[in-house]
Design an enzyme around this catalytic site. Structure first.
Site, PDB file in Angstrom:
ATOM      1  N   PHE A 134       7.263  -3.609   1.025  1.00 44.87           N
ATOM      2  CA  PHE A 134       6.505  -3.577   2.276  1.00 44.87           C
ATOM      3  C   PHE A 134       5.013  -3.417   1.935  1.00 44.87           C
ATOM      4  O   PHE A 134       4.660  -2.616   1.071  1.00 44.87           O
ATOM      5  CB  PHE A 134       7.015  -2.357   3.048  1.00 44.87           C
ATOM      6  CG  PHE A 134       6.672  -2.336   4.501  1.00 44.87           C
ATOM      7  CD1 PHE A 134       7.430  -3.047   5.415  1.00 44.87           C
ATOM      8  CD2 PHE A 134       5.615  -1.568   4.941  1.00 44.87           C
ATOM      9  CE1 PHE A 134       7.131  -2.990   6.771  1.00 44.87           C
ATOM     10  CE2 PHE A 134       5.308  -1.518   6.297  1.00 44.87           C
ATOM     11  CZ  PHE A 134       6.066  -2.232   7.207  1.00 44.87           C
ATOM     12  N   ASP A 215      11.066   4.637  -2.177  1.00 46.59           N
ATOM     13  CA  ASP A 215      10.827   4.571  -0.742  1.00 46.59           C
ATOM     14  C   ASP A 215      12.178   4.344  -0.062  1.00 46.59           C
ATOM     15  O   ASP A 215      12.795   3.290  -0.246  1.00 46.59           O
ATOM     16  CB  ASP A 215       9.861   3.411  -0.452  1.00 46.59           C
ATOM     17  CG  ASP A 215       9.564   3.267   1.027  1.00 46.59           C
ATOM     18  OD1 ASP A 215      10.446   3.589   1.859  1.00 46.59           O
ATOM     19  OD2 ASP A 215       8.462   2.798   1.357  1.00 46.59           O
ATOM     20  N   TYR A 240      11.978   6.928  11.916  1.00 48.01           N
ATOM     21  CA  TYR A 240      12.111   6.204  13.191  1.00 48.01           C
ATOM     22  C   TYR A 240      13.019   4.986  13.090  1.00 48.01           C
ATOM     23  O   TYR A 240      13.266   4.333  14.092  1.00 48.01           O
ATOM     24  CB  TYR A 240      10.728   5.791  13.736  1.00 48.01           C
ATOM     25  CG  TYR A 240       9.816   5.112  12.733  1.00 48.01           C
ATOM     26  CD1 TYR A 240       9.980   3.785  12.396  1.00 48.01           C
ATOM     27  CD2 TYR A 240       8.789   5.823  12.114  1.00 48.01           C
ATOM     28  CE1 TYR A 240       9.153   3.172  11.469  1.00 48.01           C
ATOM     29  CE2 TYR A 240       7.960   5.225  11.190  1.00 48.01           C
ATOM     30  CZ  TYR A 240       8.147   3.890  10.862  1.00 48.01           C
ATOM     31  OH  TYR A 240       7.332   3.298   9.938  1.00 48.01           O
ATOM     32  N   LYS A 241      13.498   4.656  11.882  1.00 48.72           N
ATOM     33  CA  LYS A 241      14.403   3.499  11.733  1.00 48.72           C
ATOM     34  C   LYS A 241      15.839   3.987  11.953  1.00 48.72           C
ATOM     35  O   LYS A 241      16.200   4.339  13.068  1.00 48.72           O
ATOM     36  CB  LYS A 241      14.156   2.838  10.382  1.00 48.72           C
ATOM     37  CG  LYS A 241      12.771   2.173  10.349  1.00 48.72           C
ATOM     38  CD  LYS A 241      12.360   1.647   8.993  1.00 48.72           C
ATOM     39  CE  LYS A 241      10.966   1.016   9.084  1.00 48.72           C
ATOM     40  NZ  LYS A 241      10.337   0.798   7.776  1.00 48.72           N
ATOM     41  N   ARG A 390      16.398 -10.669  10.931  1.00 44.61           N
ATOM     42  CA  ARG A 390      17.197  -9.508  10.536  1.00 44.61           C
ATOM     43  C   ARG A 390      18.080  -9.109  11.708  1.00 44.61           C
ATOM     44  O   ARG A 390      17.625  -9.011  12.845  1.00 44.61           O
ATOM     45  CB  ARG A 390      16.293  -8.312  10.192  1.00 44.61           C
ATOM     46  CG  ARG A 390      15.488  -8.485   8.935  1.00 44.61           C
ATOM     47  CD  ARG A 390      14.891  -7.164   8.451  1.00 44.61           C
ATOM     48  NE  ARG A 390      14.164  -6.435   9.474  1.00 44.61           N
ATOM     49  CZ  ARG A 390      13.349  -5.411   9.214  1.00 44.61           C
ATOM     50  NH1 ARG A 390      13.184  -4.997   7.966  1.00 44.61           N
ATOM     51  NH2 ARG A 390      12.714  -4.794  10.176  1.00 44.61           N
TER      52      ARG A 390
HETATM   53  C1  LIG Z   1       8.913   0.997   7.641  1.00 42.39           C
HETATM   54  C2  LIG Z   1       8.337   1.025   6.286  1.00 42.39           C
HETATM   55  C3  LIG Z   1       7.075   1.580   6.046  1.00 42.39           C
HETATM   56  C4  LIG Z   1       6.224   2.099   7.180  1.00 42.39           C
HETATM   57  O1  LIG Z   1       5.315   3.043   6.758  1.00 42.39           O
HETATM   58  P1  LIG Z   1       4.710   4.083   7.833  1.00 42.39           P
HETATM   59  O2  LIG Z   1       3.786   4.902   7.053  1.00 42.39           O
HETATM   60  O3  LIG Z   1       5.890   4.847   8.387  1.00 42.39           O
HETATM   61  O4  LIG Z   1       4.047   3.285   8.890  1.00 42.39           O
HETATM   62  C5  LIG Z   1       6.608   1.622   4.742  1.00 42.39           C
HETATM   63  N1  LIG Z   1       7.357   1.159   3.725  1.00 42.39           N
HETATM   64  C6  LIG Z   1       8.578   0.602   3.927  1.00 42.39           C
HETATM   65  C7  LIG Z   1       9.363   0.106   2.761  1.00 42.39           C
HETATM   66  C8  LIG Z   1       9.090   0.513   5.209  1.00 42.39           C
HETATM   67  O5  LIG Z   1      10.283  -0.052   5.402  1.00 42.39           O
END
Ligand SMILES: *Cc1c(COP(=O)(O)O)cnc(C)c1O
Length: 430
Positions: A134, A215, A240-241, A390
């Site tokens: 990400f 992560d 939040y996921k 997805r």
């Molecule tokens: C959802 C997600 C994020 C989001 O980061 P936030 O700091 O919560 O906005 C970062 N990395 C990955 C791999 C994600 O899936």
């Protein structure tokens, strides 16, 4: 499964039978579901549960009733909430209670942990990541390198993917040279949903003298972890996921107990030992637990939904959640194979259970328009640029019948070419 007498394994009736045999089916009633919508996007933003709503109400009530004394009074004293919720999360992680704290956000926690664990020394100055992660993680690593005076172009090594979807653990291990100080990888890739073998990579990293962190955004609440057993150095995630903590809910981090006593990279008064914090000394005495990696005053109102939500995970149990999640994605893949053959979809998630996370990832050159057609038909998917769809059937609130309906709707969209009435352009949030 006693479905032998059922001649049609592809029927909606069969899906209903699967729902009747589901030991977690009772949890669905605890969520707010829109009856006209099939929600398959719980891996981006999980739905609100009644228990989460209730716990927010309780925290609001303690503010109403106690004012500042809410820090130590009421049902959920705010001063200890980060640690209490960390304790409640530990079983999702295979961690000791003191190794987990609810704080910050994914990106902030990544900054915090890299600031502490990235200690370039001699020849070891590089950070190893991957090219599929990400973007926020990569931006954070680049800026952490700059903070320490290194050029990201030279010091951030990103393992390549040969198919653009998955990572090969061999290729990652091959990059673990004696120039690498730290490795940061996702546990589950956000597009293809591939589970990375954390145990194997941790062993490989440690045998080469490299620290490694993960992560867990796409695995927490979907896939069980054994962070202690695997010996992972640190981890971080959002809530939040799959954890259904609500938009912008407070994230979490894990620090293996062998690193207790390590100074936080970004210190603040909430890094303190809780007994000493209000001594107001100008010399920090950090907490002797993962709590030391907190920074400032916790975002209590964004943490409150997790009280109710984590409670549901405790009750449902990660093993049952994983088992249903795999059944749901198995069933989805099986129906896609049967009903959508010939419509040019590519299943881009790993098929083996061991490597499959909580969602199915389809690629199609019309993905943008197909997602718009799905939304119009009452299905919420998740579009990922440029060509990805997805679909996340979530164990706690989705049903086998919904899986059947989604494939049926997708089939109609393809047969009738309904996607053609939409513009081929993604929305601002996709
Ligand atoms: C959802 C997600 C994020 C989001 O980061 P936030 O700091 O919560 O906005 C970062 N990395 C990955 C791999 C994600 O899936």
């Amino acid at each position: 499964m006693s479905a032998d007498h059922n001649s049609d394994r592809w029927s909606r009736e069969h899906a209903r039978e699967l729902d009747q045999q589901d030991p977690l089916s009772g949890f669905r009633d605890e969520f707010y579901l829109n009856k006209d919508v099939i929600y398959f996007d719980g891996n981006s933003l999980g739905l609100l549960s009644k228990r989460a709503e209730q716990s927010v109400q309780e925290v609001m009530d303690s503010w109403k009733r106690y004012g500042i004394d809410g820090w130590t009074s009421g049902e959920h004293p705010w001063y200890y909430m980060a640690e209490t919720l960390g304790n409640l999360s530990a079983t999702l992680l295979g961690a000791g209670q003191e190794e987990v704290v609810i704080t910050g956000s994914t990106t902030v926690n990544l900054h915090q942990l890299v600031a502490a664990f990235y200690q370039p020394n001699g020849n070891r100055t590089k950070i190893l990541a991957d090219e599929l992660n990400f973007p926020s993680d990569i931006y954070a690593l680049q800026s952490q390198l700059r903070q320490k005076g290194y050029e990201p172009n030279e010091h951030l090594v990103q393992v390549k993917s040969t198919d653009g979807k998955t990572l090969d653990e061999e290729a990652i291990i091959a990059e673990m040279s004696d120039e690498i100080a730290l490795i940061v990888l996702p546990s589950v890739l956000y597009r293809s949903g591939q589970i990375i073998d954390m145990k194997r990579l941790t062993e490989a990293a440690h045998s080469r003298g490299i620290l490694i962190g993960f992560d867990l955004c796409h695995s927490i609440g979907a896939v069980p972890h054994q962070l202690d057993e695997w010996g992972v150095d640190f981890a971080f995630w959002c809530t939040y996921k799959h954890l259904n903590g609500g938009p912008g809910s407070v994230g979490g981090l894990y620090v293996n107990r062998r690193h207790f006593g390590k100074a936080p990279g970004l210190a603040g008064w909430f890094s303190s030992d809780k007994e000493k914090q209000f001594d107001m000394e100008h010399t920090l005495t950090p907490a002797s637990t993962a709590g030391a990696f907190q920074i400032g005053t916790p975002h209590i109102l964004s943490m409150a939904p997790l009280i109710g939500s984590l409670n549901m995970f405790e009750e449902a149990g990660m093993d049952r959640i994983r088992s249903k999640s795999l059944q749901l994605t198995d069933y989805l893949l099986y129906l896609i194979d049967h009903f959508l053959a010939g419509y040019h979809f590519t299943v881009a998630n790993p098929l083996m259970h061991k490597a499959r996370g909580g969602h199915v990832f389809l690629e199609h050159e019309e993905a943008v328009r197909i997602c718009k057609a799905l939304k119009e038909a009452g299905v919420v998917p998740d579009f990922r640029s440029p060509n990805g769809i997805r679909l996340a059937p979530v164990a706690l609130y989705n049903t086998f019948e919904e899986v059947w309906q989604v494939v049926d709707i997708l089939h109609t969209i393809m047969v009738e070419e309904r996607y053609k009435q939409f513009e081929k352009k993604r929305e601002v949030i996709a």
